[in-house]
Design a protein around this motif. Structure first.
Motif, PDB file in Angstrom:
ATOM      1  N   PHE A 168      35.519  48.897  36.826  1.00 14.60           N
ATOM      2  CA  PHE A 168      36.066  49.468  38.063  1.00 14.60           C
ATOM      3  C   PHE A 168      37.293  48.720  38.597  1.00 14.60           C
ATOM      4  N   GLY A 169      37.638  47.574  37.977  1.00 13.92           N
ATOM      5  CA  GLY A 169      38.828  46.827  38.386  1.00 13.92           C
ATOM      6  C   GLY A 169      38.682  46.233  39.776  1.00 13.92           C
ATOM      7  N   ILE A 170      38.375  44.957  39.856  1.00 15.19           N
ATOM      8  CA  ILE A 170      38.209  44.346  41.185  1.00 15.19           C
ATOM      9  C   ILE A 170      39.580  43.980  41.755  1.00 15.19           C
ATOM     10  N   ARG A 171      39.795  44.403  42.989  1.00 15.35           N
ATOM     11  CA  ARG A 171      41.071  44.133  43.660  1.00 15.35           C
ATOM     12  C   ARG A 171      40.969  42.852  44.506  1.00 15.35           C
ATOM     13  N   GLU A 206      36.091  44.537  46.567  1.00 13.27           N
ATOM     14  CA  GLU A 206      36.766  45.838  46.681  1.00 13.27           C
ATOM     15  C   GLU A 206      37.293  46.202  45.297  1.00 13.27           C
ATOM     16  N   THR A 207      37.033  47.437  44.872  1.00 14.43           N
ATOM     17  CA  THR A 207      37.446  47.834  43.520  1.00 14.43           C
ATOM     18  C   THR A 207      38.664  48.766  43.562  1.00 14.43           C
ATOM     19  N   ARG A 208      39.358  48.827  42.417  1.00 19.35           N
ATOM     20  CA  ARG A 208      40.530  49.732  42.324  1.00 19.35           C
ATOM     21  C   ARG A 208      40.066  51.166  42.073  1.00 19.35           C
ATOM     22  N   TRP A 246      38.906  35.339  48.676  1.00 24.46           N
ATOM     23  CA  TRP A 246      38.860  34.749  50.024  1.00 24.46           C
ATOM     24  C   TRP A 246      37.533  34.001  50.180  1.00 24.46           C
ATOM     25  N   PRO A 247      37.482  32.710  49.811  1.00 27.45           N
ATOM     26  CA  PRO A 247      36.203  31.999  49.844  1.00 27.45           C
ATOM     27  C   PRO A 247      35.993  31.115  51.079  1.00 27.45           C
ATOM     28  N   THR A 248      34.738  30.994  51.467  1.00 32.74           N
ATOM     29  CA  THR A 248      34.309  29.947  52.412  1.00 32.74           C
ATOM     30  C   THR A 248      33.177  29.214  51.716  1.00 32.74           C
ATOM     31  N   THR A 249      33.362  27.917  51.452  1.00 38.37           N
ATOM     32  CA  THR A 249      32.323  27.183  50.713  1.00 38.37           C
ATOM     33  C   THR A 249      31.501  26.350  51.686  1.00 38.37           C
ATOM     34  N   VAL A 250      30.186  26.496  51.591  1.00 38.54           N
ATOM     35  CA  VAL A 250      29.272  25.915  52.578  1.00 38.54           C
ATOM     36  C   VAL A 250      28.162  25.132  51.867  1.00 38.54           C
ATOM     37  N   THR A 252      34.416  52.193  47.219  1.00 38.52           N
ATOM     38  CA  THR A 252      35.339  51.190  46.667  1.00 38.52           C
ATOM     39  C   THR A 252      35.055  49.777  47.179  1.00 38.52           C
ATOM     40  N   ARG A 253      33.995  49.617  47.976  1.00 37.94           N
ATOM     41  CA  ARG A 253      33.678  48.286  48.497  1.00 37.94           C
ATOM     42  C   ARG A 253      32.162  48.090  48.472  1.00 37.94           C
ATOM     43  N   PHE A 254      31.740  46.932  48.005  1.00 38.42           N
ATOM     44  CA  PHE A 254      30.290  46.677  47.975  1.00 38.42           C
ATOM     45  C   PHE A 254      30.003  45.225  48.320  1.00 38.42           C
ATOM     46  N   LEU A 255      28.734  44.996  48.619  1.00 37.84           N
ATOM     47  CA  LEU A 255      28.230  43.652  48.898  1.00 37.84           C
ATOM     48  C   LEU A 255      27.084  43.336  47.942  1.00 37.84           C
TER      49      LEU A 255
END
Ligand SMILES: NC(=O)c1ccc[n+]([C@@H]2O[C@H](COP(=O)([O-])OP(=O)(O)OC[C@H]3O[C@@H](n4cnc5c(N)ncnc54)[C@H](OP(=O)(O)O)[C@@H]3O)[C@@H](O)[C@H]2O)c1
Length: 322
Positions: A144-147, A243-245, A224-228, A292-295
């Motif tokens: 699906f090509g990740i954007r 988010e996919t293309r 876009w990472p936040t490392t915890v 086009t967006r998943f979690l």
């Protein structure tokens, strides 16, 4: 095969030894190195006891087929090139060479092809958080090509080595001293791993940005990472938004995950305790509002999947291809 483990007394080094045993790798000659502090101590491999040796420049010229390094960036920078010049393949767990253009950064299930014909030199093992994230996203990216990816990590204290685990355990027994993590980690979470850079991200976060692009051979993916850091002993977890293309269906994503090597897609809740001690990336809590967006929620043992298992898989893939 002649093989050596550098940093053999550490969290990753000890796990490399266990995984070599589990995967029935039985070299004709094997040496275990650490610093002068641990030289002379004993390690068991395949039922035989070995004395740990002090790492020296001379030892790197012994002509090993493979050297597995996990003793930190400074040790790798000093000693890995010596072994590579002597004709050995060095599989390096540190971040020292990961972004060097000439050095392959390998997750065998994704870009193991880079090892074909690579006979001499250093192969870099990616950062632990990156490995589990790209394994969980690779097939989806292919289809699906990740954007873009927004990811928050929940990283266990073993990610900071034996010292990180000791610190949590000491604080659980009442110590209030914060050494490794800057703040108390027991009963707390700390939203900063590594060093803060001028752009406001940490070096750990920038590893996820840059290494993902290099492994996927796609410089356009934005990460876009936040490392915890969290008070968990083993296994990192990640809340991933991607988010996919191309448009997907949730069933299509689940199928992609079911077809991904070293990944298990689960409809049950998977926690760090479930991932610990396994060689699997567990992806669960898959959900979306649109196409086009998943979690999802991604869990893997950081010492195994994120370091030692990937290193041994690189060794085995390199042997298979050459
Ligand atoms: N923990 C993780 O989840 C993880 C994941 C991916 C990558 N890594 C990377 O793997 C490396 C090791 O991490 P770790 O968690 O195993 O750390 P660790 O538990 O602190 O172990 C460090 C190892 O390096 C050895 N060492 C230190 N200084 C040395 C020197 N001057 N010469 C030779 N050996 C030396 C230590 O030997 P002594 O016993 O003699 O001190 C020990 O064997 C680091 O580069 C780390 O970034 C770790």
């Amino acid at each position: 095969m002649k093989l050596a483990v550098v940093g053999s007394t550490g969290e990753v080094g000890r796990m490399i030894i266990r995984i070599l045993e589990e995967k029935s790798v039985r070299p004709e000659g094997v040496d275990f190195y650490a610093s002068a502090k641990s030289a002379g101590s004993k390690l068991t491999f395949a039922g035989k006891e070995y004395e740990v040796k002090e790492l020296t420049a001379g030892a790197m010229k012994r002509g090993y087929d493979y050297l597995l390094f996990s003793a930190g960036g400074a040790v790798s920078r000093e000693f890995a090139p010596l072994a590579a010049e002597a004709g050995s393949v060095v599989i390096d767990n540190s971040s020292a060479f990961r972004m060097d253009e000439d050095i392959p950064l390998v997750v065998p299930e994704i870009n193991g092809d880079l090892l074909k014909g690579y006979r001499k030199g250093i192969v870099a093992n990616p950062n632990c958080s990156t490995i589990q994230m790209v394994l969980g996203l690779s097939k989806i990216h292919e289809l699906f090509g990740i954007r873009s990816i927004v990811v928050s990590t929940y990283q266990s204290v073993s990610g900071a080595g034996r010292g990180g685990m000791d610190e949590l355990e000491e604080q659980m027994r009442g110590s209030t001293e914060a050494k490794k993590f800057g703040k108390q980690i027991h009963l707390n979470v700390i939203p900063k791993i590594g060093t803060l850079l001028d752009n406001g991200f940490t070096d750990e976060e920038m590893k996820m940005v840059n290494e993902t692009r290099k492994i996927f051979r796609d410089p356009d993916i934005s990460v876009w990472p936040t490392t915890v850091r969290v008070p968990v002993l083993y296994s990192h977890s990640e809340a991933v938004f991607a988010e996919t293309r191309k448009p997907f269906t949730l069933a299509g994503l689940a199928d992609a995950l079911r077809g991904s090597e070293s990944v298990v897609y689960s409809e049950d809740l998977v926690t760090p305790q479930d991932g610990a001690g396994t060689d699997t990336v567990f992806v669960s809590r898959l959900r979306a509002f649109d196409d086009t967006r998943f979690l999802c929620w991604n869990v893997a043992d950081n010492i195994r999947v994120g370091a030692a298992t990937n290193a041994v898989r690189i060794l085995l893939k390199h042997r298979e291809l050459n």
